[in-house]
Write an enzyme that holds these catalytic residues in place. Structure first.
Site, PDB file in Angstrom:
ATOM      1  N   ASP A   1     -38.478 -54.841  43.438  1.00 30.10           N
ATOM      2  CA  ASP A   1     -39.318 -55.966  43.866  1.00 30.10           C
ATOM      3  C   ASP A   1     -39.431 -56.018  45.392  1.00 30.10           C
ATOM      4  OD1 ASP A   1     -40.743 -57.466  42.115  1.00 30.10           O
ATOM      5  OD2 ASP A   1     -39.212 -58.999  41.775  1.00 30.10           O
TER       6      ASP A   1
ATOM      7  N   GLN B   1     -35.423 -61.853  38.094  1.00 32.31           N
ATOM      8  CA  GLN B   1     -36.601 -62.685  37.834  1.00 32.31           C
ATOM      9  C   GLN B   1     -36.447 -64.016  38.570  1.00 32.31           C
ATOM     10  OE1 GLN B   1     -39.395 -61.725  36.002  1.00 32.31           O
ATOM     11  NE2 GLN B   1     -40.279 -63.620  36.780  1.00 32.31           N
TER      12      GLN B   1
ATOM     13  N   LYS C   1     -43.752 -57.751  31.293  1.00 35.58           N
ATOM     14  CA  LYS C   1     -43.175 -56.611  32.022  1.00 35.58           C
ATOM     15  C   LYS C   1     -42.558 -55.617  31.033  1.00 35.58           C
ATOM     16  CE  LYS C   1     -42.427 -59.356  36.159  1.00 35.58           C
ATOM     17  NZ  LYS C   1     -41.525 -60.143  37.005  1.00 35.58           N
TER      18      LYS C   1
END
Ligand code: NAD
Length: 289
Positions: free
Chosen positions: A118, A95, A51
């Site tokens: 997200d 994460q 990422k």
């Protein structure tokens, strides 16, 4: 035939890179993404590396904020609040998975929904399910983009999704069964309590496996010409490699590849698309969607 997610994602990253020039000009700085890692899960470390690499490739300022796995919930809340209130940060990503001592849902809700790139806060899940998404979780977003760019028409298709997680199966169900221009599929959501999976998959035009369970789907479980999207990323031991492991999907690729009309490989299918669409979400956050 293979769907080359790596190639498609390369194109998307180039497009983002071009867009970014104008976004940065308007902002007076580069868009910025903060990634929070709690603990030291090795798979998470490698996803974060990818990422951050994509961030620097397109011109997003990516930063990693690490916390020990025994971090106190309230300290974490304060740290996330600092990011929420920092006008120089556009996107915040927690994460997953996080250590079991923390409540994942509770921690996700600490994130400002307007920075939740997200798309996992309840507010953003609500927007998505009401057909008016703010941020589409990157993996389902990437899969929808594969359909779009590969010219796969979804209206009226019979689709089976295996896996009902909040980051893949459920949002994908909402997107594919929704009223969007290239959606309107008839979707069945299967999961670990589904009995006789083949009964569903054999009827499907498109099968999407997102379980983390190796060989959950094989060639005998699909009809001729079905489209197969393999979301799974699983590590299996491989002493011939320096790392000691190789990555495989959820689908038994060998028995499926010739029967399917299109199939995504692992690695090189959905994975790179996920990263590209995360970059897109950060740009959208920087544009204030
Ligand atoms: P999860 O553990 O949160 O959910 C797994 C889902 O699969 C559950 O709903 C469960 O009911 C279902 N399931 C598990 N075993 C099953 C079985 N034997 N039969 C039927 N259903 C079963 O996992 P997740 O976070 O959704 O991830 C799923 C897989 O996708 C993992 O391998 C993960 O690494 C991978 N993943 C890949 C990407 C990517 O970018 N390619 C992104 C996210 C997740």
């Amino acid at each position: 035939m293979l769907i080359d997610g790596k190639e498609i994602s390369k194109k998307i990253l180039e497009e983002i890179s071009n867009d970014l020039h104008q976004i940065s000009k308007n902002l007076g700085r580069s868009p910025a993404l903060s990634i929070i890692l709690i603990g030291n899960n090795p798979a998470s470390e490698s996803y974060i590396k990818a990422k951050l690499k994509a961030c620097s490739k397109v011109g997003i300022k990516g930063e990693l904020i690490r916390f020990e796995s025994d971090i106190d919930k309230n300290i974490l809340k304060d740290e996330i609040n600092n990011l929420n209130n920092n006008d120089d940060i556009d996107g915040i990503l927690l994460q997953l998975p996080i250590p079991k001592n923390l409540n994942e849902r509770e921690i996700i809700e600490f994130i400002d929904p307007t920075k939740d790139v997200d798309g996992l806060t309840s507010e953003n899940i609500g927007f998505l399910n009401s057909g008016n998404p703010r941020f589409i979780p990157a993996t389902p977003f990437g899969i929808m983009e594969i359909f779009r760019r590969a010219g796969i028409n979804l209206p009226s298709k019979k689709v089976v999704i295996i896996g009902r997680s909040n980051i893949v199966g459920r949002p994908l169900f909402a997107l594919m069964s929704g009223r969007g221009k290239n959606s309107n599929s008839t979707v069945t959501l299967c999961h670990s309590k589904t009995k006789n999976l083949s009964e569903f998959t054999l009827k499907a035009d498109i099968v999407i496996a997102a379980t983390g369970s190796i060989n959950i789907l094989n060639g005998s479980m699909i009809k001729n010409g079905a489209i197969v999207i393999d979301v799974g990323i699983n590590r299996v031991e491989d002493e011939s490699r320096k790392s000691g492991y190789k990555l495989v999907g959820d689908v038994d690729f060998e028995s499926t590849k010739d029967k399917a009309s299109l199939i995504t490989p692992v690695p090189g299918g959905v994975g790179p698309m996920t990263i590209a669409m995360l970059m897109k979400n950060v740009c959208n956050a920087a544009r204030k969607v």
